[in-house]
Design an enzyme around this catalytic site. Structure first.
Site, mmCIF file in Angstrom:
data_model
loop_
_atom_site.group_PDB
_atom_site.id
_atom_site.type_symbol
_atom_site.label_atom_id
_atom_site.label_comp_id
_atom_site.label_asym_id
_atom_site.label_seq_id
_atom_site.Cartn_x
_atom_site.Cartn_y
_atom_site.Cartn_z
ATOM 1 C CG HIS A 143 -2.086 0.909 0.986
ATOM 2 N ND1 HIS A 143 -1.937 2.195 1.292
ATOM 3 C CD2 HIS A 143 -3.344 0.579 0.791
ATOM 4 C CE1 HIS A 143 -3.325 2.899 1.143
ATOM 5 N NE2 HIS A 143 -4.045 1.951 0.517
ATOM 6 C CD GLU A 183 -9.024 -3.380 -3.075
ATOM 7 O OE1 GLU A 183 -8.934 -2.548 -3.856
ATOM 8 O OE2 GLU A 183 -10.325 -3.905 -2.513
HETATM 9 C C1 SDX Z 1 -6.302 0.372 -2.839
HETATM 10 O O1 SDX Z 1 -4.308 4.826 -1.824
HETATM 11 C C2 SDX Z 1 -5.555 4.143 -1.340
HETATM 12 O O2 SDX Z 1 -6.068 4.418 -0.156
HETATM 13 C C3 SDX Z 1 -5.960 3.014 -2.250
HETATM 14 C C4 SDX Z 1 -6.781 2.085 -1.582
HETATM 15 C C5 SDX Z 1 -8.135 3.078 -1.075
HETATM 16 O O3 SDX Z 1 -9.071 2.683 -0.082
HETATM 17 O O4 SDX Z 1 -8.651 3.884 -2.049
HETATM 18 O O5 SDX Z 1 -6.488 1.769 -0.036
HETATM 19 C C6 SDX Z 1 -7.373 1.081 -2.146
HETATM 20 O O6 SDX Z 1 -6.043 0.781 -3.833
HETATM 21 C C7 SDX Z 1 -5.807 -0.546 -2.163
HETATM 22 C C8 SDX Z 1 -4.445 -1.203 -2.921
HETATM 23 C C9 SDX Z 1 -4.715 -2.305 -3.945
HETATM 24 N N1 SDX Z 1 -3.878 -2.554 -4.972
HETATM 25 C C10 SDX Z 1 -3.296 -3.889 -4.710
HETATM 26 O O7 SDX Z 1 -3.252 -4.765 -3.798
HETATM 27 C C11 SDX Z 1 -2.255 -4.475 -6.012
HETATM 28 C C12 SDX Z 1 -0.914 -4.926 -5.285
HETATM 29 N N2 SDX Z 1 -0.208 -3.752 -4.777
HETATM 30 C C13 SDX Z 1 0.825 -2.941 -5.463
HETATM 31 O O8 SDX Z 1 0.446 -2.725 -6.604
HETATM 32 C C14 SDX Z 1 1.299 -1.727 -4.670
HETATM 33 O O9 SDX Z 1 1.598 -2.165 -3.374
HETATM 34 C C15 SDX Z 1 0.569 -0.235 -4.554
HETATM 35 C C16 SDX Z 1 0.260 -0.005 -6.030
HETATM 36 C C17 SDX Z 1 -0.781 -0.651 -3.734
HETATM 37 C C18 SDX Z 1 1.452 0.603 -3.863
HETATM 38 O O10 SDX Z 1 2.586 0.607 -4.594
HETATM 39 P P1 SDX Z 1 3.679 1.769 -4.525
HETATM 40 O O11 SDX Z 1 3.403 2.570 -3.292
HETATM 41 O O12 SDX Z 1 3.294 2.512 -5.742
HETATM 42 O O13 SDX Z 1 5.012 1.230 -4.502
HETATM 43 P P2 SDX Z 1 5.904 0.729 -5.942
HETATM 44 O O14 SDX Z 1 4.695 0.225 -6.768
HETATM 45 O O15 SDX Z 1 6.695 1.779 -6.181
HETATM 46 O O16 SDX Z 1 6.741 -0.519 -5.207
HETATM 47 C C19 SDX Z 1 7.939 -0.279 -4.457
HETATM 48 C C20 SDX Z 1 8.502 -1.660 -4.302
HETATM 49 C C21 SDX Z 1 8.688 -2.383 -5.439
HETATM 50 O O17 SDX Z 1 9.889 -3.064 -5.454
HETATM 51 P P3 SDX Z 1 11.080 -2.943 -6.446
HETATM 52 O O18 SDX Z 1 10.763 -3.001 -7.837
HETATM 53 O O19 SDX Z 1 11.457 -1.472 -6.008
HETATM 54 O O20 SDX Z 1 12.103 -3.977 -5.917
HETATM 55 O O21 SDX Z 1 7.601 -2.669 -3.693
HETATM 56 C C22 SDX Z 1 7.318 -3.643 -4.539
HETATM 57 C C23 SDX Z 1 7.442 -3.242 -5.895
HETATM 58 O O22 SDX Z 1 7.779 -4.247 -6.698
HETATM 59 N N3 SDX Z 1 5.858 -3.805 -4.409
HETATM 60 C C24 SDX Z 1 5.481 -5.104 -4.314
HETATM 61 C C25 SDX Z 1 3.951 -5.126 -4.149
HETATM 62 N N4 SDX Z 1 3.867 -3.868 -3.739
HETATM 63 C C26 SDX Z 1 4.808 -2.960 -3.895
HETATM 64 N N5 SDX Z 1 6.049 -6.334 -4.657
HETATM 65 C C27 SDX Z 1 5.279 -7.530 -4.644
HETATM 66 N N6 SDX Z 1 3.858 -7.478 -4.541
HETATM 67 C C28 SDX Z 1 3.389 -6.350 -3.932
HETATM 68 N N7 SDX Z 1 2.066 -6.135 -3.919
#
Ligand code: SDX
Length: 372
Positions: free
Chosen positions: A258, A313
């Site tokens: 998140h 989620e």
């Molecule tokens: C919601 O913002 C809100 O409030 C949203 C929400 C709401 O109520 O409105 O809470 C609802 O959107 C919840 C989130 C639902 N999405 C998911 O579950 C999708 C999976 N999660 C990720 O895509 C991710 O965690 C995000 C998009 C939610 C947040 O990611 P960020 O903060 O943009 O971080 P990033 O994508 O830059 O990742 C940073 C690192 C990366 O590693 P490196 O490439 O640097 O090695 O963390 C890793 C990412 O690969 N990473 C994950 C991961 N989430 C981040 N790796 C594996 N699995 C994951 N889920």
């Protein structure tokens, strides 16, 4: 600077920690794992408010004057559902070949920003359950079921979806979900709603844009892929190898991580309780729990520099599946609730805000005769 590095830099900014607005509607404490909605800790809100009471609270907090009561909201939403049902034939004709979420996008687009009968926030919120239920039943080859004006929003949605009344426990579980996800700070879809509202485009237009933002798998589109993940893993002996392979490929595990929560999302525990009430911890729930535990330990091993915990989620997916809501509709059901938050932010933005127009840094090529 090369074109590829220009593109890389241009897309790197996620506006992390940038304050885009002041709001009285909700506060997300990502370090403490705490969510406050209009002055209530989440757990207290869920224990004392149903969907209509939460909508009344958010709209009055946003500055709606006169502040509506929960019973007035219930009556108005009932009238709005009945009005929306008259649009279903047009919606289904326009939504041919569209997914449920895309169909909902088309449905909201049928609503005018201005209407002499019901205010925009009531029409927007009242229409969603009618459109979503009709689109789900279309996918089953079934006719739409008409709303009942005096029913509660959650109860009427389940009845329109199934064509039969839901149990009190199911209505209670859906209310807990809907109350929990009404608002959540400046998430991508809410920010979208505020940007559109800041141009004075109108509340309905702002909710259409917000729904488009919610649709993405990084935001509200995650629950369906959570269930796909559980199905793809299949059995307990596949959990670890499947997760390791997925993360090794650079994929994100849906339902984890998140932008703000760096600990467990408090909403996951609310949904977990509702799931237990509904299912008494059946095999699907036990398997999901096992996958979650291995996912958390594997993320810790493979992404030691990241603080990745369960987000809402993951248990949204399990709860909505237990309520018999089709996988194709989980994002639309998220919107069924979040449209209350979007509309409250629009009301607040229109009351206190200015045109939202941030700056940008130009990193493109300058004309030959001009130095950067
Ligand atoms: C919601 O913002 C809100 O409030 C949203 C929400 C709401 O109520 O409105 O809470 C609802 O959107 C919840 C989130 C639902 N999405 C998911 O579950 C999708 C999976 N999660 C990720 O895509 C991710 O965690 C995000 C998009 C939610 C947040 O990611 P960020 O903060 O943009 O971080 P990033 O994508 O830059 O990742 C940073 C690192 C990366 O590693 P490196 O490439 O640097 O090695 O963390 C890793 C990412 O690969 N990473 C994950 C991961 N989430 C981040 N790796 C594996 N699995 C994951 N889920």
């Amino acid at each position: 600077m090369s074109d590829s590095s220009i593109l890389a830099r241009a897309s790197s900014n996620g506006l992390d920690k940038v304050v885009a607005a002041e709001t009285a509607l909700s506060h997300v404490d990502g370090e403490a794992g705490r969510l406050i909605i209009a002055g209530y800790d989440l757990e207290a809100l869920v224990a004392t408010h149903d969907f209509e009471a939460t909508a009344a609270l958010l709209w009055s907090t946003a500055g709606l004057d006169p502040a509506p009561s929960a019973s007035e909201v219930r009556a108005q939403l009932g009238a709005a559902r009945v009005a929306a049902f008259r649009l279903v034939p047009v919606l289904l004709a326009a939504a041919r070949g569209l997914t449920v979420t895309e169909g909902l996008r088309a449905g909201l687009s049928l609503l005018p920003d201005e209407d002499k009968d019901l205010p925009a926030h009531i029409r927007a919120v009242g229409s969603v359950p009618v459109f979503v239920a009709a689109l789900c039943r279309r996918d089953e080859g079934l006719p739409a079921v008409a709303p009942v004006a005096y029913a509660g929003h959650a109860e009427d949605f389940l009845r329109m979806l199934r064509g039969a009344p839901a149990s009190a426990a199911e209505v209670e579980a859906l209310n807990a979900y809907l109350v929990t996800v009404t608002d959540h700070g400046m998430n991508a879809s809410t920010f979208t709603a505020r940007v559109i509202a800041s141009t004075r485009a109108g509340l309905i237009s702002a909710t259409v844009g917000a729904l488009c933002a919610l649709k993405g798998p990084l935001h509200g589109g995650a629950p369906g892929p959570v269930l796909d993940m559980l199905d793809a893993i299949g059995t307990r002996d596949h959990i670890k190898p499947w997760l390791v392979d997925e993360i090794s490929k650079g994929e994100r595990l849906m339902g984890f991580g998140h932008r703000v929560y760096k600990v467990r999302d408090p909403r996951a525990d609310v949904f977990n309780k509702a799931v237990m009430l509904l299912t008494n911890g059946n095999e699907r729930v036990k398997f999901a729990r096992d996958v979650e535990a291995v996912a958390l330990s594997t993320l810790k091993e493979m992404k030691p520099d990241q603080r990745l915990d369960t987000n809402m989620e993951y248990y949204t997916a399990i709860l909505l599946e237990a309520l018999g809501i089709p996988r194709s509709a989980v994002t639309a059901v998220f919107a069924l609730s979040r449209i209350v938050g979007w509309s409250a932010h629009v009301i607040e933005q229109e009351r206190v805000g200015r045109l939202i127009r941030p700056a940008s840094t130009y990193i493109g090529h300058w004309p030959d005769n001009q130095a950067a």
